[in-house]
Enzyme design. Structure first.
Site, short mmCIF file in Angstrom:
data_model
loop_
_atom_site.label_atom_id
_atom_site.label_comp_id
_atom_site.label_asym_id
_atom_site.label_seq_id
_atom_site.Cartn_x
_atom_site.Cartn_y
_atom_site.Cartn_z
N CYS A 163 0.96 -1.04 0.02
CA CYS A 163 0.02 0.04 0.08
C CYS A 163 0.90 1.11 0.13
CB CYS A 163 -0.86 0.03 1.25
SG CYS A 163 -1.89 -1.33 1.44
N GLU B 28 10.79 -15.73 -18.04
CA GLU B 28 10.52 -14.40 -17.75
C GLU B 28 9.37 -14.00 -18.80
OE1 GLU B 28 10.74 -12.26 -15.73
OE2 GLU B 28 10.65 -10.27 -16.29
N ASN C 8 0.46 0.54 5.85
CA ASN C 8 1.03 -0.38 4.98
C ASN C 8 1.52 -1.65 5.75
OD1 ASN C 8 2.28 -1.73 2.78
ND2 ASN C 8 4.05 -0.32 2.81
N GLY C 9 1.31 -2.83 5.50
CA GLY C 9 1.76 -4.09 6.14
C GLY C 9 0.97 -5.04 6.72
N LYS D 132 5.69 -12.39 -18.07
CA LYS D 132 5.27 -10.98 -18.54
C LYS D 132 4.10 -11.37 -19.16
CE LYS D 132 7.27 -9.11 -16.56
NZ LYS D 132 8.45 -9.02 -15.85
N HIS E 98 8.74 -34.94 -22.20
CA HIS E 98 8.48 -35.36 -20.96
C HIS E 98 7.05 -35.29 -20.13
CE1 HIS E 98 12.53 -37.07 -21.07
NE2 HIS E 98 12.81 -36.01 -21.48
N LYS F 168 3.23 -3.30 -7.24
CA LYS F 168 4.52 -3.34 -6.94
C LYS F 168 4.92 -3.53 -5.49
CE LYS F 168 7.99 -1.79 -9.97
NZ LYS F 168 8.02 -3.02 -11.22
N ARG G 145 1.84 0.86 -6.03
CA ARG G 145 1.83 0.16 -4.83
C ARG G 145 0.58 -0.64 -4.46
NH1 ARG G 145 6.76 1.10 -1.95
NH2 ARG G 145 5.73 -0.03 -0.20
N TRP H 281 -3.55 -2.10 -1.51
CA TRP H 281 -3.62 -3.32 -1.99
C TRP H 281 -4.10 -4.44 -0.71
CZ3 TRP H 281 -1.24 -8.15 -1.37
CH2 TRP H 281 -1.22 -8.92 -2.69
N GLU I 193 1.19 -12.05 -16.58
CA GLU I 193 0.63 -11.06 -15.69
C GLU I 193 -0.15 -9.91 -16.17
OE1 GLU I 193 4.00 -9.26 -13.15
OE2 GLU I 193 5.19 -9.49 -14.92
C1 F6R Z 1 7.10 -9.43 -12.17
C2 F6R Z 1 7.54 -8.62 -10.95
C3 F6R Z 1 7.64 -9.45 -9.94
C4 F6R Z 1 8.83 -8.84 -9.07
C5 F6R Z 1 8.85 -9.80 -7.73
C6 F6R Z 1 10.21 -9.41 -6.90
O1 F6R Z 1 6.86 -8.51 -13.31
O2 F6R Z 1 7.63 -7.46 -11.02
O3 F6R Z 1 7.66 -10.88 -10.15
O4 F6R Z 1 9.90 -9.30 -9.86
O5 F6R Z 1 7.65 -9.32 -7.09
O6 F6R Z 1 10.17 -7.95 -6.83
P1 F6R Z 1 11.58 -7.25 -6.30
O7 F6R Z 1 12.61 -7.34 -7.40
O8 F6R Z 1 11.12 -5.78 -6.07
O9 F6R Z 1 12.21 -7.87 -5.08
#
Ligand code: F6R
Length: 616
Positions: A2, A489, A101-102, A493, A512, A611, A27, A77, A496
Site C-alpha cells: 500500500c 521471464e 501499510n503491512g 510477463k 517429458h 509492485k 503500490r 492493495w 501477468e
Molecule cells: C514481475 C514482477 C515481480 C517482481 C517480484 C520481486 O514482473 O515485477 O515478479 O519481480 O515481486 O520484486 P523485487 O524485485 O522488487 O524484489
C-alpha cells in the site's frame, strides 16, 4: 504494497496528498482514502474513501471541497478484507485516524482484547486494530503535549508484524505521527511544513530532502520540526539525504504507459548501470563495495535469493557464474528458502536481487540466511537506502531509475547487466579471465546499450505477432541453457499483464509431458540464439511442428533456420555472445505489452497485483 502519504503545513495539503497518492498508485490501486484536519469550520476530521483508483478519490475530494492543513492518505492493495469503501483507509477510532501499510500478525488477539474494552469493529481489516489500540492508549493518558506521539509509541510496542503507519488526531491539529517496522517509510523536510511517504517519488513535488526511517522508529512531525525516537525510546538523528530523483523520471513523457516507457528506457538504464565500468580499462571488485575484494577472495560458492522476475535474473546468473567464473551457484525462491531447512555454508556469498529492496520474502530469506551463519551478503538492488541494501555488507545499485509499471522490465535487464559484471569480476579473481578476454568483454559491455537499442526496432514485427495472440488462452515458452530462464521471464510477463495462461519449459523437457498440450491452438514461443544448443533446440521445434503447434521463434541473425523449419521468425539485428540473454528479453517484453494492450488491459496496473510486495 500500500502507499502512504502524510503532510502537515500552513496551506491546503489535499493537492499534495492526492498528487502523492497518484505517484504511489503502483503500490496498490484497489481503493484509496484520505483524512484531513483544519478545513472544516467545526474543527472536525474530514474523511473520504472510495474503491478503485485515486482519480475516483480526487473526484470525491473536489465534490466535497476537501481542504485542510494536516492530513494522511492511502492507496490500498487488499490483504485483510475485500477492496471496499468500508475496508479502505484511513480507519478511525474516536479522534484517531490511521493509514497503514503491512500486516499485523497478532490482529486476532488484539481485536478480542479491544472488543472486551468495548471497541466496535466496522471493517474486515487488521488496520482497524491499530486505530482502536492508539485510541485506547490515548484515552489512558491524554495529558501531555505529546499525547498522540506517546500513544503511538505504546501501541506499536504491542504490534507484531510489519507496518508503516501515519496517524492524526482530531484533538491535536499540530502533530502528525508516523512509525515503521518492516515496511518502508520516509520523512520529507519542507520549509515550515513536513511530510511522510512510502517512497520519495510521492514527495517529489514538495521536497527533495528526505530522511529514511529505520525499523522501530517513531517520528513526530510538526510544521517546524521532526523528532525521531528509536525502538528503545531514545531520541535519534537520522541522516538527511537529498534525493536525486527528478520529476521527469517519474513522468510518462511522450509514452502511453510506464511499461512502454520502461521498455524503451532500457538502453539508457543499462548504460547508467554500467557507467563506472565502461569507462574503465579493467574490472575491479570494489565496484561491489569496499570489502568486496576480501570477501570475494574468501567465498567458495554463491547462493542467490530472490522472487519473481528478480529470481529469473538469478537463474540466468547461475549459468554465467558456474560456466564462466567456475563458482558453484544455487538459486532459490526466497519464499521457499526462508522456510526450508538447508545446510548453511559460511563461505557462500548470499546475493539478494530485488528491484524494490523491500520485498518481504527476500528480506526474510536474507535474515534467515544470516541466522544460519551466512556472513557474506551482496544486495543487487534498484533502490538506494532500501531495507535489502541496508542489510547487506556488499551492494551494487542498478541505476534503472524508478520502475513504476507493475511488470518489471528495465529492473530485470539492469540486474542482468550487474550479474554479468559480477561474473566477470569473480572470473578474473579466480584466474579465469585472461587480459585479452577481459578487454573483449569490456567492449561488449560498452556495446550493450547500442545492441539493446537496435533490438527495440523489432517492435513492428512483434505487434504483428501480438495480434495473433489476442484470442489465445494459453502459450508455451521454450528455451535451452541460459535462455531457459529468459523463456520463464517471457511467460511471466505475458501471464501477468495479458492474463493469457503461459508456461515456460526447458525445451528438452517438452517430450517429458508438456508436448501433450500442443495442438494448432497452442502458440509456442521459442528463443533460438545461435549458440551451442541450437541444433538440439531445432529438434524440439520439429517436435512441436509435427503436432501442429504454432511456432514463433526469436532468433539471431545467423541462427540457421529457414521458413520451412518454422512458421514465424524474428531475427534480432545484433547479438552479444555472453550477453545474449539480455537482448533476447526485449522482444518478449514487447510481446506481452502489445498483447495486453490489444486485449484492452490496464498494462501498468494488472489485476490483483501491485509492485513492492512488502507483505508475505
Ligand atoms: C514481475 C514482477 C515481480 C517482481 C517480484 C520481486 O514482473 O515485477 O515478479 O519481480 O515481486 O520484486 P523485487 O524485485 O522488487 O524484489
Amino acid at each position: 504494497m500500500c502507499g502512504i502519504v502524510g503532510a502537515i503545513a500552513r496551506r491546503n495539503v489535499v493537492p499534495i496528498l492526492l498528487e502523492g497518492l497518484k505517484r504511489l498508485e503502483y503500490r496498490g490501486y484497489d481503493s484509496a482514502g484520505a483524512a484531513v484536519l483544519g478545513g472544516a469550520a467545526d474543527g472536525k476530521l474530514q474523511r473520504i474513501r472510495s474503491t478503485g483508483r485515486v482519480v475516483e478519490l480526487e473526484k470525491l475530494a473536489q465534490a466535497q471541497g476537501l481542504n485542510g492543513d494536516l492530513g494522511i492518505a492511502h492507496t490500498r492493495w487488499a490483504t485483510h478484507g475485500v477492496p471496499s469503501e468500508k475496508n479502505a483507509h484511513p480507519h478511525v477510532s474516536g479522534s484517531v485516524s490511521v493509514v497503514h501499510n503491512g500486516i499485523i500478525e497478532n490482529h486476532d488477539a488484539m481485536r478480542e482484547a479491544l472488543r472486551a474494552k468495548g471497541y466496535v469493529f466496522v471493517s474486515d481489516t487488521d488496520t482497524e486494530v491499530i486505530a482502536h489500540l492508539i485510541n485506547s492508549n490515548l484515552r489512558d493518558d491524554p495529558g501531555s503535549g505529546h499525547a498522540l506521539f506517546d500513544a503511538v509509541r505504546r501501541s506499536v510496542a504491542e504490534l507484531v508484524g510489519a507496518y508503516a503507519i501515519a496517524v492524526i488526531s482530531e484533538a491535536d491539529r499540530d502533530h502528525l505521527i508516523v512509525a515503521r517496522h518492516g515496511a518502508p517509510l520516509l520523512l520529507g523536510l519542507g520549509d515550515g511544513e513536513n511530510f511522510a511517504a512510502s517512497d520519495t517519488s510521492a514527495l517529489i513535488q514538495v521536497t527533495q530532502r528526505v530522511i529514511y526511517l529505520e525499523d522501530g522508529d517513531v517520528a513526530e512531525l510538526t510544521r517546524a520540526a521532526v523528532e525521531i525516537v528509536d525502538t528503545q525510546g531514545n531520541a535519534v538523528e537520522r541522516a538527511v539525504h537529498v534525493s536525486q530523483l527528478s520529476a521527469a523520471a517519474v513522468e510518462l513523457g511522450p509514452y502511453s504507459h510506464y511499461m512502454q516507457k520502461e521498455i524503451f528506457e532500457q538502453p539508457m538504464a543499462v548504460a547508467n548501470t554500467l557507467e563506472m565500468v565502461t569507462s574503465a580499462q579493467s574490472l575491479a571488485p570494489q565496484l561491489f563495495g569496499v570489502d568486496a575484494e576480501k570477501i570475494f577472495g574468501d567465498i567458495d560458492s554463491v547462493l542467490i535469493l530472490a522472487c519473481g522476475t528478480s529470481f529469473h535474473a538469478g537463474m540466468v546468473a547461475r549459468y554465467w557464474l558456474e560456466g564462466f567464473a567456475g563458482i558453484p551457484c544455487n538459486v532459490e525462491i526466497a519464499s521457499e528458502y526462508r522456510y526450508r531447512q538447508s545446510v548453511p555454508n559460511p563461505k557462500a556469498l548470499v546475493i539478494t536481487i530485488s528491484q524494490s529492496g523491500e520485498t518481504a520474502d527476500t528480506l526474510a530469506a536474507l535474515q534467515y540466511a544470516k541466522s544460519l551463519g551466512h556472513q557474506y551478503c551482496l544486495s543487487i538492488c534498484n533502490v538506494p537506502e532500501s531495507a535489502l541494501v541496508r542489510a547487506a555488507n556488499l551492494r551494487f545499485l542498478t541505476r534503472a531509475g524508478p520502475e513504476i509499471g507493475v511488470a518489471s522490465t528495465k529492473a530485470f535487464t539492469t540486474q542482468l547487466a550487474a550479474l554479468a559484471l559480477l561474473t566477470m569480476v569473480l572470473a578474473k579473481m579466480r584466474g579465469r579471465l585472461p587480459a585479452v578476454r577481459e578487454t573483449e568483454l569490456l567492449k561488449s559491455l560498452r556495446h550493450l546499450p547500442t545492441a539493446l537499442q537496435s533490438v527495440l526496432e523489432v517492435e513492428p514485427q512483434i505487434e504483428t505477432w501480438a495480434r495473433e495472440f489476442v484470442p489465445r488462452h494459453h502459450a508455451l515458452f521454450l528455451g535451452r541453457g541460459i535462455h531457459y530462464p529468459i523463456a520463464m521471464e517471457g511467460a511471466l510477463k505475458l501471464k501477468e499483464i495479458s492474463y493469457i495462461h503461459a508456461e515456460a519449459y526447458a525445451a528438452g523437457e517438452l517430450k517429458h509431458g508438456p508436448l501433450a498440450l500442443v495442438d494448432k491452438y497452442m502458440p509456442v514461443i521459442a528463443i533460438a540464439p545461435n549458440d551451442a544448443l541450437i541444433e538440439k533446440l531445432k529438434s524440439n521445434l520439429q517436435e512441436v511442428k509435427a503436432r501442429g503447434g504454432q511456432l514463433y521463434v526469436i532468433a539471431d541473425q545467423d541462427t540457421r533456420l529457414t521458413g520451412d523449419d518454422v512458421l514465424h521468425i524474428i531475427r534480432l539485428p545484433d547479438h552479444a555472445g555472453l550477453l545474449s540473454p539480455i537482448l533476447h528479453t526485449l522482444p518478449l517484453q514487447l510481446l506481452a505489452y502489445h498483447v495486453a494492450l490489444m486485449r484492452g488491459n490496464d498494462v501498468d496496473k494488472p489485476r490483483n497485483l501491485a509492485k513492492s510486495v512488502t507483505v508475505e
